[in-house]
Design a protein around this motif. Structure first.
Motif, PDB file in Angstrom:
ATOM      1  N   PHE A 257       0.826  -1.207   0.000  1.00 55.78           N
ATOM      2  CA  PHE A 257       0.000   0.000   0.000  1.00 55.78           C
ATOM      3  C   PHE A 257       0.862   1.260   0.000  1.00 55.78           C
ATOM      4  CE2 PHE A 257      -2.771  -3.265   1.861  1.00 55.78           C
ATOM      5  CZ  PHE A 257      -3.877  -3.145   1.042  1.00 55.78           C
ATOM      6  N   ASN A 258       1.994   1.205   0.698  1.00 57.41           N
ATOM      7  CA  ASN A 258       2.894   2.365   0.708  1.00 57.41           C
ATOM      8  C   ASN A 258       3.369   2.718  -0.693  1.00 57.41           C
ATOM      9  OD1 ASN A 258       2.672   2.380   3.480  1.00 57.41           O
ATOM     10  ND2 ASN A 258       4.660   1.450   3.854  1.00 57.41           N
ATOM     11  N   VAL A 259       3.764   1.684  -1.454  1.00 53.71           N
ATOM     12  CA  VAL A 259       4.250   1.904  -2.822  1.00 53.71           C
ATOM     13  C   VAL A 259       3.180   2.579  -3.676  1.00 53.71           C
ATOM     14  CG1 VAL A 259       4.825   0.680  -4.954  1.00 53.71           C
ATOM     15  CG2 VAL A 259       6.005   0.088  -2.844  1.00 53.71           C
ATOM     16  N   VAL A 260       1.951   2.111  -3.547  1.00 56.94           N
ATOM     17  CA  VAL A 260       0.861   2.678  -4.344  1.00 56.94           C
ATOM     18  C   VAL A 260       0.556   4.103  -3.897  1.00 56.94           C
ATOM     19  CG1 VAL A 260      -1.531   2.377  -5.100  1.00 56.94           C
ATOM     20  CG2 VAL A 260      -0.095   0.371  -4.720  1.00 56.94           C
ATOM     21  N   MET A 261       0.558   4.338  -2.581  1.00 52.42           N
ATOM     22  CA  MET A 261       0.302   5.686  -2.073  1.00 52.42           C
ATOM     23  C   MET A 261       1.368   6.672  -2.538  1.00 52.42           C
ATOM     24  SD  MET A 261      -1.285   5.478   1.785  1.00 52.42           S
ATOM     25  CE  MET A 261       0.132   4.686   2.519  1.00 52.42           C
ATOM     26  N   VAL A 262       2.628   6.245  -2.504  1.00 54.45           N
ATOM     27  CA  VAL A 262       3.714   7.123  -2.943  1.00 54.45           C
ATOM     28  C   VAL A 262       3.533   7.502  -4.413  1.00 54.45           C
ATOM     29  CG1 VAL A 262       6.191   7.200  -3.450  1.00 54.45           C
ATOM     30  CG2 VAL A 262       5.419   6.387  -1.233  1.00 54.45           C
ATOM     31  N   GLY A 263       3.073   6.546  -5.212  1.00 54.01           N
ATOM     32  CA  GLY A 263       2.821   6.833  -6.616  1.00 54.01           C
ATOM     33  C   GLY A 263       1.813   7.958  -6.790  1.00 54.01           C
ATOM     34  N   PHE A 264       0.721   7.893  -6.048  1.00 52.48           N
ATOM     35  CA  PHE A 264      -0.294   8.950  -6.123  1.00 52.48           C
ATOM     36  C   PHE A 264       0.205  10.249  -5.496  1.00 52.48           C
ATOM     37  CE2 PHE A 264      -3.492   5.363  -6.403  1.00 52.48           C
ATOM     38  CZ  PHE A 264      -3.854   5.643  -7.711  1.00 52.48           C
ATOM     39  N   LYS A 272      -6.560  10.157  -3.902  1.00 49.52           N
ATOM     40  CA  LYS A 272      -6.220   8.772  -4.214  1.00 49.52           C
ATOM     41  C   LYS A 272      -5.353   8.165  -3.108  1.00 49.52           C
ATOM     42  CE  LYS A 272      -8.333   8.770  -8.166  1.00 49.52           C
ATOM     43  NZ  LYS A 272      -9.603   8.020  -8.310  1.00 49.52           N
ATOM     44  N   VAL A 273      -4.495   8.990  -2.519  1.00 54.66           N
ATOM     45  CA  VAL A 273      -3.711   8.526  -1.373  1.00 54.66           C
ATOM     46  C   VAL A 273      -4.654   8.104  -0.249  1.00 54.66           C
ATOM     47  CG1 VAL A 273      -2.033   9.173   0.405  1.00 54.66           C
ATOM     48  CG2 VAL A 273      -1.719   9.973  -1.949  1.00 54.66           C
ATOM     49  N   GLU A 274      -5.662   8.925  -0.002  1.00 49.00           N
ATOM     50  CA  GLU A 274      -6.652   8.608   1.042  1.00 49.00           C
ATOM     51  C   GLU A 274      -7.404   7.321   0.703  1.00 49.00           C
ATOM     52  OE1 GLU A 274      -8.305  12.647   2.971  1.00 49.00           O
ATOM     53  OE2 GLU A 274      -8.613  12.527   0.804  1.00 49.00           O
ATOM     54  N   LYS A 275      -7.722   7.132  -0.561  1.00 45.63           N
ATOM     55  CA  LYS A 275      -8.457   5.933  -0.982  1.00 45.63           C
ATOM     56  C   LYS A 275      -7.650   4.673  -0.686  1.00 45.63           C
ATOM     57  CE  LYS A 275     -10.424   3.646  -5.048  1.00 45.63           C
ATOM     58  NZ  LYS A 275     -10.654   3.705  -6.506  1.00 45.63           N
ATOM     59  N   VAL A 276      -6.376   4.696  -1.032  1.00 45.95           N
ATOM     60  CA  VAL A 276      -5.526   3.525  -0.782  1.00 45.95           C
ATOM     61  C   VAL A 276      -5.362   3.296   0.721  1.00 45.95           C
ATOM     62  CG1 VAL A 276      -3.237   2.514  -1.151  1.00 45.95           C
ATOM     63  CG2 VAL A 276      -4.319   3.838  -2.978  1.00 45.95           C
ATOM     64  N   TRP A 277      -5.284   4.387   1.472  1.00 45.78           N
ATOM     65  CA  TRP A 277      -5.186   4.275   2.941  1.00 45.78           C
ATOM     66  C   TRP A 277      -6.404   3.541   3.499  1.00 45.78           C
ATOM     67  CZ3 TRP A 277      -1.411   5.186   6.413  1.00 45.78           C
ATOM     68  CH2 TRP A 277      -1.762   5.285   7.762  1.00 45.78           C
ATOM     69  N   GLU A 278      -7.582   3.860   2.976  1.00 45.56           N
ATOM     70  CA  GLU A 278      -8.797   3.197   3.433  1.00 45.56           C
ATOM     71  C   GLU A 278      -8.804   1.738   2.999  1.00 45.56           C
ATOM     72  OE1 GLU A 278     -10.988   4.374   5.556  1.00 45.56           O
ATOM     73  OE2 GLU A 278      -9.695   6.148   5.655  1.00 45.56           O
ATOM     74  N   GLU A 279      -8.309   1.443   1.806  1.00 48.46           N
ATOM     75  CA  GLU A 279      -8.223   0.053   1.349  1.00 48.46           C
ATOM     76  C   GLU A 279      -7.329  -0.757   2.277  1.00 48.46           C
ATOM     77  OE1 GLU A 279      -7.126  -0.512  -2.725  1.00 48.46           O
ATOM     78  OE2 GLU A 279      -8.650   0.876  -3.480  1.00 48.46           O
ATOM     79  N   MET A 280      -6.233  -0.152   2.736  1.00 51.88           N
ATOM     80  CA  MET A 280      -5.318  -0.836   3.647  1.00 51.88           C
ATOM     81  C   MET A 280      -6.057  -1.260   4.915  1.00 51.88           C
ATOM     82  SD  MET A 280      -1.508   0.263   4.984  1.00 51.88           S
ATOM     83  CE  MET A 280      -1.866   1.977   4.773  1.00 51.88           C
TER      84      MET A 280
END
Length: 497
Positions: A257-264, A272-280
């Motif tokens: 999830f960190n890798v994906v968040m850093v990308g956004f 989108k960072v918030e979205k991935v955080w919620e998915e985590m």
């Protein structure tokens, strides 16, 4: 004297097949004393050659081993042909419990051109190193194979699969192959290998998948990285499986999830960072300090400091180690919105909690004070930095120079400028040059301004009409119409080109 050599080798995909044989060899005929023969001995049959080579490698002293081996293989080569890839693999497999020796034998055959290597013989060496956890060495051999057989890269995976069981290898050998592709920036090849392995129900390690997603995000954009992340881990937010387990046998983890968040985050997409955080959270994955820092940075860059502080509070409540990066992120955020007092509070808290300040801590505060026009406080921090042996980055230096020009005049700014130029490798900014040149021209220091303008050009910045204007005004005030006229012509010529 006779020696009996036994060799156990070959394990196929359905189990281990042991082949034992005995060969009786007269070693005095293999390794005669110098000048004791007048003609070359006849070449050894393939099995005898393998047995003889294994015996030399295993039982001869290290000083004599390589000369005897070279004598054996050179004689064989002169009378018949190179050591075949199959013969090399048979010899190497007998050394698999001594990976150092197997690797030396491999390089020995390369250096002296004693074997006609193929992808299969390379694969044997890679597996021997992998099963002994010699990851660095195995990775180097993989890269060498990719270079030597650059037109057959797709066949390397097949060679590794075919020789996997006979070499009793380790599963992460395929991760090393993907890693070699990633380090060589062969993204399509890495994805192709992942897909081929997936079709055979062979799964890469989560860390390897994370590296693949990271490189795709960097090179092809955050949405490409996000799509690959969803595809690899088979994540369905509408049908959460729990415990971070995907339907494809690969476990997602916090670093995924960190890798994906850093990308956004890199592309400024806070939502989108918030979205991935919620998915985590939905996948019961516990965030780590790095993940919290990414979320805080996203809020800080967006000026949402209260939300950033809420994240910092959550870190503390979860007994996570709030590190220098965490504090620096919040300090930089408050300085960015002009609230230097709150930044100073966090700075004091950082010191009270025993977290060491870094150069970035001071740079954030210096930028904050310069933004408020409080250049004196910025200079106090700069001197404190110097006492603590921190070096100031070019960006902060340029900020101080421009602030000194605005508040204390060009003389102080030039004094500081010349001093830091000697002390640091400063990457000067065009805006800093322009501020200094304007200040010098306004004070009538035209010669000094021209000298600085020359440095500006050497750094790759061409003067614009505004810089020409201040020089023209300066020379006009001094009554030097000739110079002013020449500069007008030069400026017009540049505008026309």
């Amino acid at each position: 004297m006779h020696a009996i050599c036994s060799m156990k080798f070959l394990r196929d995909f359905n189990g281990y097949l042991s082949i034992n044989f005995q060969k009786t060899l007269h070693f005095s005929s293999l390794f005669p004393k110098p000048h004791s023969f007048s003609s070359s001995p006849p070449p050894l049959p393939g099995g005898d050659l393998v047995s003889a080579a294994v015996t030399i490698l295993k039982h001869h002293r290290s000083k004599s081993r390589w000369s005897h081996l070279r004598s054996l293989l050179t004689t064989t080569r002169n009378n018949h042909s190179l050591l075949t890839p199959s013969q090399f693999s048979q010899i190497a497999l007998n050394l698999r419990n001594n990976p150092h020796l197997a690797l030396r034998f491999f390089h020995f055959t390369l250096h002296h051109s004693l074997s006609s290597h193929s992808l299969s013989s390379y694969a044997t060496v890679i597996h021997i190193l992998s099963r002994s956890r010699f990851k660095v060495q195995a990775l180097k051999v993989i890269k060498l194979a990719m270079f030597e057989f650059s037109d057959q890269n797709s066949a390397l995976l097949e060679a590794l699969i075919k020789t996997y069981r006979v070499c009793d290898s380790a599963p992460f050998v395929f991760d090393l192959l993907v890693k070699a592709c990633l380090e060589s920036k062969k993204i399509d090849r890495a994805i192709e290998i992942y897909e081929m392995l997936k079709s055979k129900n062979v799964f890469l390690r989560t860390s390897t998948c994370n590296s693949l997603i990271e490189l795709v995000s960097k090179s092809r954009g955050c949405f490409a990285g996000y799509d690959l992340y969803r595809e690899i881990f088979d994540l369905d937010v509408d049908n959460v499986g729990g415990n971070g387990r995907s339907g494809k046998g690969i476990s997602v983890n916090a670093n995924t999830f960190n890798v994906v968040m850093v990308g956004f985050y890199r592309e400024g997409l806070v939502d989108k960072v918030e979205k991935v955080w919620e998915e985590m959270k939905m996948f019961d994955c516990v965030p780590n300090v790095y993940g919290y820092n990414v979320l805080m940075a996203a809020y800080c860059d967006d000026g949402r400091m209260e939300e950033a502080m809420r994240v910092l509070g959550e870190m503390k409540n979860n007994d996570l180690n709030v590190d220098a990066t965490s504090y620096n992120t919040i300090i930089g955020g408050f300085c960015g919105v002009g609230d230097v007092m709150r930044a100073e509070e966090i700075y004091r808290e950082m010191a009270m909690n025993g977290v060491e300040t870094t150069g970035i801590t001071f740079e954030h505060l210096i930028n904050g004070y310069c933004k408020l026009g409080d250049v004196d406080s910025a200079m106090v921090l700069y001197k404190d930095m110097c006492r603590k042996s921190f070096s100031l980055e070019s960006k902060a230096i340029n900020v101080i120079v421009r602030s000194l020009c605005d508040v204390n005049g060009v003389s102080k700014a030039m004094e500081f400028w010349r001093m830091v130029m000697k002390k640091y490798e400063v990457v000067s900014e065009k805006e800093s040059y322009e501020k200094l040149i304007k200040g010098l021209c306004m004070e009538g220091k035209l010669e000094e301004g021209l000298k600085l303008q020359g440095e500006m050009v050497r750094d790759g910045f061409e003067p614009g009409s505004e810089i020409y204007g201040v020089f023209i005004d300066g020379y006009t005030k001094q009554g030097n119409e000739i110079m002013a006229s020449e500069l007008r012509k030069e400026m017009l010529g540049k505008d026309m080109s």
